[in-house]
Scaffold this motif. Sequence first.
Motif, short mmCIF file in Angstrom:
data_model
loop_
_atom_site.label_atom_id
_atom_site.label_comp_id
_atom_site.label_asym_id
_atom_site.label_seq_id
_atom_site.Cartn_x
_atom_site.Cartn_y
_atom_site.Cartn_z
N GLU A 124 0.82 -1.22 0.00
CA GLU A 124 0.00 0.00 0.00
C GLU A 124 0.86 1.27 0.00
O GLU A 124 0.57 2.25 0.69
CB GLU A 124 -0.98 -0.02 1.19
N LEU A 125 1.92 1.25 -0.80
CA LEU A 125 2.75 2.43 -0.96
C LEU A 125 1.99 3.47 -1.78
O LEU A 125 1.13 3.13 -2.60
CB LEU A 125 4.07 2.08 -1.64
N GLN A 126 2.33 4.74 -1.58
CA GLN A 126 1.62 5.83 -2.23
C GLN A 126 2.53 6.51 -3.25
O GLN A 126 3.75 6.54 -3.09
CB GLN A 126 1.17 6.86 -1.19
N PRO A 127 1.94 7.08 -4.32
CA PRO A 127 2.74 7.79 -5.32
C PRO A 127 3.67 8.80 -4.66
O PRO A 127 3.27 9.55 -3.77
CB PRO A 127 1.69 8.46 -6.20
N GLY A 128 4.92 8.79 -5.10
CA GLY A 128 5.93 9.68 -4.50
C GLY A 128 6.77 9.01 -3.45
O GLY A 128 7.86 9.49 -3.12
N ASP A 129 6.29 7.89 -2.89
CA ASP A 129 7.11 7.14 -1.94
C ASP A 129 8.36 6.61 -2.66
O ASP A 129 8.32 6.32 -3.86
CB ASP A 129 6.33 5.96 -1.36
N GLU A 130 9.43 6.48 -1.91
CA GLU A 130 10.69 6.03 -2.50
C GLU A 130 10.96 4.56 -2.18
O GLU A 130 10.66 4.09 -1.08
CB GLU A 130 11.85 6.88 -1.97
N VAL A 131 11.53 3.86 -3.16
CA VAL A 131 11.91 2.46 -3.01
C VAL A 131 13.37 2.33 -3.40
O VAL A 131 13.76 2.69 -4.52
CB VAL A 131 11.04 1.55 -3.89
N ILE A 132 14.19 1.83 -2.48
CA ILE A 132 15.62 1.66 -2.73
C ILE A 132 15.86 0.33 -3.44
O ILE A 132 15.32 -0.71 -3.03
CB ILE A 132 16.40 1.71 -1.41
N LEU A 133 16.68 0.36 -4.49
CA LEU A 133 17.00 -0.85 -5.23
C LEU A 133 18.39 -0.73 -5.84
O LEU A 133 18.94 0.38 -5.95
CB LEU A 133 15.95 -1.15 -6.29
#
Length: 375
Positions: A75-84
Amino acid sequence: MLEEQIQMVDLHGQYLRFKEEINGAMQAVTDSCAFINGPQVKTFAGHLADYLQVPYVIPCGNGTDALQIALMALELQPGDEVILPAFTYIAAAEVVALLGLTPVLVDVDPCTFNIDPRKIEAAVSERTKAVVAVHLFGQACDMEPIMALADAYHLYVVEDNAQSIGADYAFSDGKVQKAGTIGHIGTTSFFPSKPLACYGDGGALMTSDEALAARIFMIANHGQECKYQHRRIGCNSRLDTLQAAVLDVKLKHLEEFTEARRSVARQYDEALSSCDSLVIPAKSTFSTHVYHQYTIQVKGGRRNALQHLLKEQGIPSMIYYPLPVHRQEAYRQISRVSGNLDVSIRLCESVLSLPIHTEMSLGQQQYIIEKLKDL
C-alpha cells in the motif's frame, strides 16, 4: 569444434531426461481441462511452501507481476521512495515506476554483485518506504543487516528471488533460511531459463504474514474478496495449470538441478582461478550459491573482444547487464541516485556470463575452458 552445440541453457535436453514425468503431468491437466486455477496450482503452491518452509505461497502470472503485486500489497503511495540496486534487471525499477513510486538507486557489493547494505542507510529519506533486495545470479543478498536497517527505519523489504531460489542464507546466530523467505514479501519468476522453471511465463510470491498473504491473493485476483466483490484495485495474474503441473515435477528435482550447476561451477573455478585476465565469481560467507549464472569479470576492457572470440569458437555468452538502471533512458529523469555507482558501472563494462546448466557435458565444459585459456 565440438559436434554438439553448446547452449547457455539446454531446455530440450532437460525435458528429454524427465519427459515421462512431465508429459504425464501435462496430460492429467489436458484430460481434466481445468486450465485455469486447476488443482495442480494449489498442489504446487503447497509443495513450494513446504520446500521454502514458509506459510504462504501465492502463484501469479510472471516474476514482474510478482514484484508489482508485492508493492501494491504494501500500500505504498505515489511519490514514496523504493531503494534498489543500480546493477540489476530492469523489472524491479519498472514496477516501481509504474506505480508512481520513485526508484532510488544504490551501488552493489563488488564481490557478490548484490545490493550493498552499507549503501542503503545513506539513501534513506523521509519518503523512503521499502527496499528491493535482488538476489542476483544465484546467491542471496546480505539480509541480516538489511533487515536490521528496515527495522530501524520502519521499511518494508521485498526480495526478488527469481535467480536464487533454493539458496540458503545463514544468520550470525546460526539460523538458516531460504532466500526469498526473510523479508516481508518474497517474489520469484518461473521463466524457462530460471533455476525453477516452467514452459512459459509464471511467478509466485511468498510471505509469513497472514494479512499480507490475503492481500496479495486478493490483488492477484482482480482485487476480489469473493466473486464479483472487489475490495481493492487488483490485476489479473495467475499461474496456468499446465505450468503448475510442470513446476511440480521440476520442484522434486530442484536440488539435483542445483548440484549439477554447482558441479559445473566447481570445474570453472578450478580451471579459471589462475587466469590473470579473469575474475571468477566470489562466494559469500553467508549464502550458498545455486549458480543461475556463472559470471566472470574480464579485466583490461577486453570483455567485448573476448565475447566475440568465444562466439567464433562456437561458445555462447551473455552480458548481464550492459547498462546500469540510472543510465537507461526511461529512468534517467525519474530515479534518484544515492552516492556514486562506480561498482555498478564497472560491472556493466566487465561482466560476462558463461554457459552453465543442468545438462552440460564434461566435454563441453573442457572445450570452453581450453578456449578461454587460449584466448
